[in-house]
Design an enzyme around this catalytic site. Structure first.
Site, mmCIF file in Angstrom:
data_model
loop_
_atom_site.group_PDB
_atom_site.id
_atom_site.type_symbol
_atom_site.label_atom_id
_atom_site.label_comp_id
_atom_site.label_asym_id
_atom_site.label_seq_id
_atom_site.Cartn_x
_atom_site.Cartn_y
_atom_site.Cartn_z
ATOM 1 N N SER A 132 0.844 -1.190 0.000
ATOM 2 C CA SER A 132 0.000 0.000 0.000
ATOM 3 C C SER A 132 0.895 1.262 0.000
ATOM 4 O O SER A 132 1.762 1.360 -0.867
ATOM 5 C CB SER A 132 -0.964 -0.049 1.185
ATOM 6 O OG SER A 132 -2.007 0.872 1.029
ATOM 7 N N ASP A 274 -8.714 -6.354 -4.970
ATOM 8 C CA ASP A 274 -8.410 -4.993 -4.501
ATOM 9 C C ASP A 274 -9.087 -3.975 -5.407
ATOM 10 O O ASP A 274 -8.857 -3.967 -6.602
ATOM 11 C CB ASP A 274 -6.887 -4.804 -4.540
ATOM 12 C CG ASP A 274 -6.417 -3.551 -3.807
ATOM 13 O OD1 ASP A 274 -7.243 -2.678 -3.508
ATOM 14 O OD2 ASP A 274 -5.202 -3.455 -3.542
ATOM 15 N N HIS A 307 -8.057 -5.168 -0.665
ATOM 16 C CA HIS A 307 -6.745 -4.548 -0.467
ATOM 17 C C HIS A 307 -5.997 -5.097 0.753
ATOM 18 O O HIS A 307 -4.800 -5.363 0.697
ATOM 19 C CB HIS A 307 -6.959 -3.039 -0.330
ATOM 20 C CG HIS A 307 -5.697 -2.244 -0.175
ATOM 21 N ND1 HIS A 307 -4.728 -2.201 -1.155
ATOM 22 C CD2 HIS A 307 -5.240 -1.472 0.844
ATOM 23 C CE1 HIS A 307 -3.727 -1.424 -0.743
ATOM 24 N NE2 HIS A 307 -4.010 -0.973 0.460
#
Lengths: 352, 352
Positions: A132, A274, A307
């Site tokens: 991320s 995601d 995610h």
């Protein structure tokens, strides 16, 4: 593991031009740096993480794990602007002449991190890894320190799409009105998948027994879950850090001029479910890097979680990390039939 | 078009047990009811719509259009609890002994709507049509008035999934803190698709010239767009109505006992890029209805827009409405080769 607070009393100029007169960076180190300093791995944490990798990647970081603390030393620095021991956004706001939270870019964070290398005697990293925002920083590292890392692994990261920018925009507005919990709840929707929510909560009433049909306020189970998460987050995180770091995320981008600087091998990992960093975006970024001659590979983590799979699916992420960090030796027969060690069945490998 | 405010002075009991002593329902009628009253079509509006169909389905509703005002009469009633002329959530709160916004269910809305049929002399509808919440209401109509409508068309509607419940939960919390604009912006993310946002806004800076890199508040174009939409919504809609109607949406569900009551033909339309009502959910609902012997069909509208395609893609939605409302006659050859008139290339037709 040991923890160091680095206090740096030299002026540090942000990309914005603002000069910080001092800087504190909390650093956590797992495993032991060898005498040659050849076993260092730099790990970047995610948006609301800390330098304590074991708090969020327990199972990935372990003796004998994919990040093997018996072999290598893993260094993680809490970001400038975060609120887990380093100079925080609140500190920066207090010292700023306009009493504003300044803009801190991925470039600023990577450069502040690099101030520690000399103290640690590390001039080379076996790998730089992050998921991320951590993945954005790993990529920024590849651009700004092209000859320092052998391998860059960026998981579930790419420049934010318009939907990602929109999510952060609304969250910062909620934060500006004091509603850090609402911001967190909006974020959680983007960290998980509709499928995972459906499997976990469905249309069940809140487990505390309240009746969603009784009053407007009566919650379904998913509402109770989100409220719990929002309240917990409000206790552990600071408004100003959330504003600063979501903006850091927004501004991360890779120009063609950035990409041509990269010399490290780059592994990008997309997560199939995601929608904050859609796998198609991560795959397209890998193709773009390859197009500029970067030794870039794409891996896909198959998960229903969304995610957050880079944090929750530790088994799968460990397998990918092992493949990338210690690829099995290719025998003559294997390479002749065109099977690369990066193409086991569970990985959908794209451009390389 | 003409508009009537129906004032009903008989007690109306909500599903919750609360009794309303009077009721106002604003109704808009397009086209002319024929003498036999055999050309009536009931249209349900979406969450924040009004009874003025031409304000939100202009192009679909027109002389010679898919909803042809030269042939049929289209009746739309602003919902009990909405704020476009009918008894609003604010009115209900004022009259409620606890000064609370009451819960109004899809069943309540459908039943209040039915009070008008007698006044209009309509005992049968050619079709009952709606999108989103309007689609939920069309399905509720099929359950509660099984012998009144020939055809039910529900577009982009199904009982809300956990992700949908989560979105509404967070929005109502924002509304409870006075932030109707934030609620609207969150909703907009769920009405559009990442792809549409990316094509339309990408990472462009706000078109008013502000610099997203200059300050934390500096916006990208998508941020400027959302703020504009949020401010406009705050002017046109009421907090209490938003609370009430999102709850109505949450509580809509179809039990097996509900489904077996249905006698109308049902056409469900999924939108390929919809993630608030994923097409897989709509398709699964059609299969479930079929499983209980309902004459149900599934149509898919291919669009990149997301949920809002039922409002924006008027050409495509018109084609589907025409197919359903006036199917071309099937010749012997066509039916023999197994091609149904509902299977042109642009439609992915599933279970029927």
């Amino acid at each position: 593991m040991f923890e160091i607070d680095f206090l740096i009393n030299e002026p540090f100029e942000l990309e914005s031009g603002e000069v910080l007169t001092e800087l504190k960076l909390r650093t956590t180190i797992y495993g032991k740096l060898n005498a040659e300093r050849s076993n260092a791995v730099l790990v970047f944490h995610a948006l609301t993480g800390s330098s304590r990798i074991h708090d969020w990647w327990n199972g990935v970081l372990a003796e004998g794990g994919a990040l093997d603390t018996s072999a290598d030393a893993f260094i993680c620095v809490n970001y400038l602007g975060s609120c887990y021991g380093s100079t925080s956004a609140k500190d920066l706001k207090r010292r700023n002449s306009r009493r504003e939270v300044p803009i801190v870019t991925t470039r600023d964070i990577v450069r502040s991190t690099s101030l520690l290398f000399e103290y640690l005697g590390v001039h080379r990293f076996k790998a730089v890894i992050g998921g991320s925002v951590g993945g954005m920083l790993a990529l920024q590292f590849a651009v700004d320190f092209p000859t320092v890392a052998d391998e860059i692994i960026a998981i579930a990261a790419a420049p934010l799409s318009a939907m990602g920018l929109a999510l952060n925009h609304i969250q910062r507005q909620a934060v500006a009105r004091g509603d850090l919990d609402i911001a967190r709840k909006i974020a959680l929707l983007s960290y998980r998948s509709p499928r995972q929510f459906e499997d976990r909560f469905g249309r069940k009433p809140n487990r505390n027994g309240e009746d969603p049909k009784g009053t407007i306020q009566g919650r379904f189970d998913v509402g109770g879950y989100l409220d719990h998460q929002g309240a917990a987050f409000r206790k552990r995180f600071e408004l100003e850090s959330y504003e600063l770091l979501t903006k850091t995320m927004d501004l991360f981008d890779l120009s063609d001029e950035d990409i041509v600087k990269i010399r490290s091998r780059v592994s990008l990992v997309g997560i199939s479910s995601d929608w904050l960093f859609p796998p198609a975006d991560v795959r397209a970024l890998a193709a773009r890097l390859s197009g500029f001659g970067v030794d870039a590979r794409y891996h896909e983590l198959l998960s229903d979680v969304g995610h957050d799979a880079f944090l929750t699916d530790t088994g799968e992420i460990s397998e990918i990390l092992r493949e990338v960090l210690s690829p099995p030796e290719i025998t003559y027969e294997e390479s002749e039939i065109g099977r690369s060690p990066l193409e086991p069945e569970r990985l959908a490998v794209g451009c390389s």
